[in-house]
Design an enzyme around this catalytic site. Structure first.
Site, PDB file in Angstrom:
ATOM      1  CE1 TYR A 160      -3.904   2.199   0.476  1.00  0.00           C
ATOM      2  CE2 TYR A 160      -2.688   3.160   2.301  1.00  0.00           C
ATOM      3  CZ  TYR A 160      -3.747   3.191   1.416  1.00  0.00           C
ATOM      4  OH  TYR A 160      -4.653   4.229   1.483  1.00  0.00           O
ATOM      5  CG  PHE A 193     -10.579  10.670   5.859  1.00  0.00           C
ATOM      6  CD1 PHE A 193     -11.452  11.707   5.538  1.00  0.00           C
ATOM      7  CD2 PHE A 193      -9.236  10.970   6.007  1.00  0.00           C
ATOM      8  CE1 PHE A 193     -10.996  13.004   5.369  1.00  0.00           C
ATOM      9  CE2 PHE A 193      -8.764  12.263   5.841  1.00  0.00           C
ATOM     10  CZ  PHE A 193      -9.644  13.281   5.525  1.00  0.00           C
ATOM     11  CB  THR A 195     -13.352   4.979   4.146  1.00  0.00           C
ATOM     12  OG1 THR A 195     -12.402   4.157   4.841  1.00  0.00           O
ATOM     13  CG2 THR A 195     -12.757   6.363   3.894  1.00  0.00           C
TER      14      THR A 195
END
Length: 254
Positions: A160, A193, A195
């Protein structure tokens, strides 16, 4: 750039940061094309905001080219604002405790996060070059999504962090290359965040994560990411840079 009346393309627009961005840009008068691998959810968001949707696997270069062409035909003008929000956050150690390697996960994350971003950027730029310059002299803006992990990735985030680091690294050279036609390139590196990925975690895990965020002492709201997208689009002097949007968090090793 005045957002009102411009065509905006948003990948990952069916949920999370992408859906918030699509909604916010539409509220400012943009004509929004919602692109997502989940065609049904993309259509729901597009119906809600009066936009256009198309199912799109961003790892498929032909599918991306077709989606850009379809949006251009639907609105009868090329895109001016392009936001890459689609991505995956698969995590795995380079070699797990059981001795298993993770090259397959690395390959998938790079394919979605990096190649997917590059695909849309490429075909959106190609379309933008046909547009007349705006009063600011710009033809459009590409806004890519990096991550705070590009600078302080955690254990298990090698793939990532590599994908998001590449998105951050290509921002300046892309902006330099596209300066002549007047196309800006900016990356936003969000922190933690609200999400779908974060919302799937147990509450106690989320609370542990929030402890590391100095201020505001909470997870980010996708609407705040969308606001930053709009700010970047409006400000013609923002170019070739990576903006961290993270409440001053620095991710710990694990």
């Amino acid at each position: 750039m005045n957002i009102d009346g411009q065509v905006a393309l948003v990948t990952g627009g069916a949920s999370g940061l992408g859906a918030a961005t699509a909604r916010h840009l539409a509220s400012l008068g943009a004509k929004v094309a919602v692109l997502d691998h989940d065609g049904d959810k993309a259509a729901q968001v597009a119906d809600e905001i009066g936009g256009f949707s198309q199912r799109c696997d961003i790892t498929d270069e032909t599918a991306v080219a077709d989606a850009v062409a379809a949006a251009k035909a639907r609105f009868d003008q090329p895109p001016r604002i392009v936001v890459n929000c689609a991505g995956v956050g698969l995590a795995a150690r380079i070699v797990g405790r059981d001795g298993k390697v993770s090259t397959d996960i690395f390959r998938k994350v790079i394919a979605v996060n990096l190649f997917g971003t590059y695909h849309l950027m490429t075909y959106a730029v190609q379309a933008m070059m046909d547009a007349a310059p705006l009063e600011t002299g710009e033809r459009g803006v590409i806004i890519n999504t990096a991550s705070a992990a590009y600078e302080d990735g955690q254990i298990g985030q090698t793939a990532y962090a590599a994908s998001k680091g590449a998105i951050a690294a290509m921002c300046l050279p892309a902006a330099r290359e596209l300066a002549r036609p007047g196309i800006r390139v900016v990356a936003i590196a969000p922190g933690l965040f609200h999400t779908p990925m974060m919302e799937s975690l147990p509450e106690e895990t989320t609370q542990e994560i929030v402890k590391n965020i100095p201020f505001p002492h909470r997870l980010g709201d996708p609407a705040e990411f969308a606001q930053m997208v709009a700010d970047v689009a409006r400000n013609a002097y923002l170019n070739g840079t990576v903006i961290r949007l993270d409440g001053a968090v620095r991710l710990p090793p694990r």
